[in-house]
Motif scaffolding. Structure first.
Motif, PDB file in Angstrom:
ATOM      1  N   ASP A  65      -0.997  -2.964  15.562  1.00  0.00           N
ATOM      2  CA  ASP A  65       0.106  -3.518  14.768  1.00  0.00           C
ATOM      3  C   ASP A  65      -0.379  -4.511  13.720  1.00  0.00           C
ATOM      4  O   ASP A  65       0.187  -4.605  12.628  1.00  0.00           O
ATOM      5  N   ALA A  66      -1.437  -5.221  14.021  1.00  0.00           N
ATOM      6  CA  ALA A  66      -1.924  -6.267  13.128  1.00  0.00           C
ATOM      7  C   ALA A  66      -2.415  -5.712  11.792  1.00  0.00           C
ATOM      8  O   ALA A  66      -2.410  -6.418  10.781  1.00  0.00           O
ATOM      9  N   ILE A  67      -2.859  -4.453  11.776  1.00  0.00           N
ATOM     10  CA  ILE A  67      -3.385  -3.875  10.529  1.00  0.00           C
ATOM     11  C   ILE A  67      -2.548  -2.695  10.043  1.00  0.00           C
ATOM     12  O   ILE A  67      -2.958  -1.958   9.149  1.00  0.00           O
ATOM     13  N   THR A  68      -1.370  -2.521  10.628  1.00  0.00           N
ATOM     14  CA  THR A  68      -0.469  -1.467  10.178  1.00  0.00           C
ATOM     15  C   THR A  68       0.431  -2.005   9.074  1.00  0.00           C
ATOM     16  O   THR A  68       1.105  -3.007   9.248  1.00  0.00           O
ATOM     17  N   ILE A  69       0.420  -1.338   7.927  1.00  0.00           N
ATOM     18  CA  ILE A  69       1.262  -1.739   6.799  1.00  0.00           C
ATOM     19  C   ILE A  69       2.659  -1.156   7.005  1.00  0.00           C
ATOM     20  O   ILE A  69       2.792   0.033   7.330  1.00  0.00           O
ATOM     21  N   PRO A  70       3.699  -1.952   6.833  1.00  0.00           N
ATOM     22  CA  PRO A  70       5.064  -1.439   7.018  1.00  0.00           C
ATOM     23  C   PRO A  70       5.332  -0.182   6.198  1.00  0.00           C
ATOM     24  O   PRO A  70       4.984  -0.119   5.020  1.00  0.00           O
ATOM     25  N   ASN A  71       5.915   0.823   6.844  1.00  0.00           N
ATOM     26  CA  ASN A  71       6.276   2.106   6.222  1.00  0.00           C
ATOM     27  C   ASN A  71       5.071   2.928   5.773  1.00  0.00           C
ATOM     28  O   ASN A  71       5.221   3.888   5.019  1.00  0.00           O
ATOM     29  N   LEU A  72       3.883   2.556   6.228  1.00  0.00           N
ATOM     30  CA  LEU A  72       2.688   3.342   5.880  1.00  0.00           C
ATOM     31  C   LEU A  72       1.867   3.658   7.126  1.00  0.00           C
ATOM     32  O   LEU A  72       0.635   3.574   7.107  1.00  0.00           O
ATOM     33  N   ASP A  73       2.562   4.021   8.226  1.00  0.00           N
ATOM     34  CA  ASP A  73       1.823   4.515   9.381  1.00  0.00           C
ATOM     35  C   ASP A  73       1.124   5.801   8.973  1.00  0.00           C
ATOM     36  O   ASP A  73       1.572   6.526   8.090  1.00  0.00           O
ATOM     37  N   LEU A  74       0.015   6.092   9.617  1.00  0.00           N
ATOM     38  CA  LEU A  74      -0.851   7.178   9.159  1.00  0.00           C
ATOM     39  C   LEU A  74      -0.368   8.551   9.627  1.00  0.00           C
ATOM     40  O   LEU A  74      -0.976   9.208  10.469  1.00  0.00           O
ATOM     41  N   ASN A  75       0.727   9.017   9.057  1.00  0.00           N
ATOM     42  CA  ASN A  75       1.175  10.392   9.248  1.00  0.00           C
ATOM     43  C   ASN A  75       0.538  11.261   8.159  1.00  0.00           C
ATOM     44  O   ASN A  75      -0.231  10.762   7.326  1.00  0.00           O
ATOM     45  N   LEU A  76       0.872  12.533   8.150  1.00  0.00           N
ATOM     46  CA  LEU A  76       0.250  13.436   7.182  1.00  0.00           C
ATOM     47  C   LEU A  76       0.589  13.046   5.742  1.00  0.00           C
ATOM     48  O   LEU A  76      -0.262  13.130   4.848  1.00  0.00           O
ATOM     49  N   GLY A  77       1.815  12.611   5.500  1.00  0.00           N
ATOM     50  CA  GLY A  77       2.209  12.216   4.153  1.00  0.00           C
ATOM     51  C   GLY A  77       1.402  11.028   3.649  1.00  0.00           C
ATOM     52  O   GLY A  77       0.927  11.016   2.509  1.00  0.00           O
ATOM     53  N   THR A  78       1.252  10.013   4.479  1.00  0.00           N
ATOM     54  CA  THR A  78       0.476   8.836   4.086  1.00  0.00           C
ATOM     55  C   THR A  78      -0.990   9.186   3.890  1.00  0.00           C
ATOM     56  O   THR A  78      -1.630   8.727   2.924  1.00  0.00           O
ATOM     57  N   LEU A  79      -1.544   9.995   4.779  1.00  0.00           N
ATOM     58  CA  LEU A  79      -2.945  10.403   4.646  1.00  0.00           C
ATOM     59  C   LEU A  79      -3.159  11.203   3.361  1.00  0.00           C
ATOM     60  O   LEU A  79      -4.183  11.049   2.683  1.00  0.00           O
ATOM     61  N   ALA A  80      -2.173  12.053   3.008  1.00  0.00           N
ATOM     62  CA  ALA A  80      -2.284  12.816   1.759  1.00  0.00           C
ATOM     63  C   ALA A  80      -2.238  11.875   0.557  1.00  0.00           C
ATOM     64  O   ALA A  80      -2.994  12.036  -0.407  1.00  0.00           O
ATOM     65  N   ALA A  81      -1.358  10.874   0.607  1.00  0.00           N
ATOM     66  CA  ALA A  81      -1.279   9.899  -0.485  1.00  0.00           C
ATOM     67  C   ALA A  81      -2.598   9.160  -0.643  1.00  0.00           C
ATOM     68  O   ALA A  81      -3.048   8.899  -1.767  1.00  0.00           O
ATOM     69  N   LEU A  82      -3.234   8.818   0.463  1.00  0.00           N
ATOM     70  CA  LEU A  82      -4.532   8.147   0.406  1.00  0.00           C
ATOM     71  C   LEU A  82      -5.602   9.065  -0.176  1.00  0.00           C
ATOM     72  O   LEU A  82      -6.446   8.627  -0.968  1.00  0.00           O
ATOM     73  N   ALA A  83      -5.567  10.355   0.194  1.00  0.00           N
ATOM     74  CA  ALA A  83      -6.553  11.309  -0.312  1.00  0.00           C
ATOM     75  C   ALA A  83      -6.383  11.537  -1.811  1.00  0.00           C
ATOM     76  O   ALA A  83      -7.352  11.473  -2.577  1.00  0.00           O
ATOM     77  N   TRP A  84      -5.151  11.816  -2.229  1.00  0.00           N
ATOM     78  CA  TRP A  84      -4.874  12.014  -3.656  1.00  0.00           C
ATOM     79  C   TRP A  84      -5.231  10.753  -4.442  1.00  0.00           C
ATOM     80  O   TRP A  84      -5.892  10.811  -5.477  1.00  0.00           O
ATOM     81  N   GLY A  85      -4.784   9.603  -3.941  1.00  0.00           N
ATOM     82  CA  GLY A  85      -5.048   8.346  -4.625  1.00  0.00           C
ATOM     83  C   GLY A  85      -6.536   8.046  -4.727  1.00  0.00           C
ATOM     84  O   GLY A  85      -7.011   7.592  -5.777  1.00  0.00           O
ATOM     85  N   GLY A  86      -7.271   8.300  -3.666  1.00  0.00           N
ATOM     86  CA  GLY A  86      -8.713   8.066  -3.698  1.00  0.00           C
ATOM     87  C   GLY A  86      -9.406   8.928  -4.736  1.00  0.00           C
ATOM     88  O   GLY A  86     -10.318   8.463  -5.442  1.00  0.00           O
ATOM     89  N   LEU A  87      -8.984  10.172  -4.836  1.00  0.00           N
ATOM     90  CA  LEU A  87      -9.563  11.067  -5.840  1.00  0.00           C
ATOM     91  C   LEU A  87      -9.282  10.549  -7.247  1.00  0.00           C
ATOM     92  O   LEU A  87     -10.176  10.545  -8.108  1.00  0.00           O
ATOM     93  N   TYR A  88      -8.072  10.076  -7.470  1.00  0.00           N
ATOM     94  CA  TYR A  88      -7.720   9.603  -8.808  1.00  0.00           C
ATOM     95  C   TYR A  88      -8.495   8.340  -9.195  1.00  0.00           C
ATOM     96  O   TYR A  88      -8.858   8.162 -10.355  1.00  0.00           O
ATOM     97  N   VAL A  89      -8.767   7.491  -8.218  1.00  0.00           N
ATOM     98  CA  VAL A  89      -9.583   6.296  -8.497  1.00  0.00           C
ATOM     99  C   VAL A  89     -10.983   6.707  -8.924  1.00  0.00           C
ATOM    100  O   VAL A  89     -11.567   6.124  -9.849  1.00  0.00           O
ATOM    101  N   LEU A  90     -11.533   7.714  -8.264  1.00  0.00           N
ATOM    102  CA  LEU A  90     -12.874   8.188  -8.614  1.00  0.00           C
ATOM    103  C   LEU A  90     -12.897   8.836  -9.994  1.00  0.00           C
ATOM    104  O   LEU A  90     -13.872   8.691 -10.742  1.00  0.00           O
ATOM    105  N   LEU A  91     -11.834   9.548 -10.328  1.00  0.00           N
ATOM    106  CA  LEU A  91     -11.791  10.247 -11.611  1.00  0.00           C
ATOM    107  C   LEU A  91     -11.529   9.307 -12.785  1.00  0.00           C
ATOM    108  O   LEU A  91     -12.077   9.501 -13.875  1.00  0.00           O
ATOM    109  N   GLU A  92     -10.657   8.321 -12.569  1.00  0.00           N
ATOM    110  CA  GLU A  92     -10.272   7.428 -13.672  1.00  0.00           C
ATOM    111  C   GLU A  92      -9.942   6.061 -13.063  1.00  0.00           C
ATOM    112  O   GLU A  92      -8.814   5.827 -12.651  1.00  0.00           O
TER     113      GLU A  92
END
Length: 209
Positions: A65-92
């Motif tokens: 709980d101490a490191i869980t961000i509200p409304n961003l528990d690691l379900n498939l949607g959140t993990l996909a957002a992290l993957a897409w976002g990470g790729l975009y940071v690397l690209l630009e």
């Protein structure tokens, strides 16, 4: 180290064939203004509704709980957002970082909506997702006059489309004009090449007017 954005926006161009005429710059598939407008609206909605639908898996990686961000528990949607976002940071790194936070915000909004009303949220997300995909095919068929990029390179198109429309939006406000100029010039070259190759194939098949 950032990936080469211009290289990633470029599909390898094979020898022209009837079945797979060419794999062009992503931008070369979106030259018509109406089709571009459709994608500017629909691509983000497809991505964000996809995050919401993916959240139905529930938490896949439990965190304290101490490191869980509200409304961003690691379900498939959140993990996909992290993957897409990470790729975009690397690209630009600049525009990509902003887009990464937008992706996480969209995932959080979807998670919150699911918690409040799962049935309505899922129904809305599914309708938005399907309608936006259909509108994109209409844009390509009725206005662009060519098949979508995903038919040539599904993975690359799905990952790059949100970044492409985000950059198109930022270009309108003067972001990285030198990049915009280089990409626009390359797109024009690829479109001319596409038309030339298509004419040659049509002539070979006896379809030239």
């Amino acid at each position: 180290m950032a990936l080469n954005l211009e290289k990633q926006l470029t599909f390898p161009v094979p020898v022209a064939t009837t079945a797979n005429l060419c794999r062009l710059k992503y931008g070369a598939y979106h030259d018509n203004s109406v089709n571009v407008a459709i994608h500017m609206v629909c691509v983000p909605l497809i991505l964000f509704s996809g995050f919401t639908l993916g959240a139905n898996t529930g938490t896949l990686i439990p965190l304290p709980d101490a490191i869980t961000i509200p409304n961003l528990d690691l379900n498939l949607g959140t993990l996909a957002a992290l993957a897409w976002g990470g790729l975009y940071v690397l690209l630009e790194p600049v525009a990509g970082t902003i887009l990464a936070f937008i992706c996480l915000g969209a995932a959080a909004a979807g998670n919150s909506a699911l918690a409040l009303d799962p049935a309505l949220t899922n129904k809305t997300a599914l309708i938005v997702h399907v309608v936006c995909w259909l509108l994109q095919f209409v844009g390509h068929g009725a206005f662009e006059g060519r098949a979508p990029a995903l038919l040539d390179n599904l993975v690359q198109a799905v990952f790059l489309a949100p970044l492409f429309v985000w950059l198109e939006f930022l270009f309108k406000f003067g972001y990285r004009r030198e990049l915009q100029g280089r990409v626009d010039k390359a797109v024009k070259i690829e479109i001319a090449k596409f038309r030339s190759q298509k004419s040659a194939i049509d002539a070979k098949n006896g379809k030239a007017q």
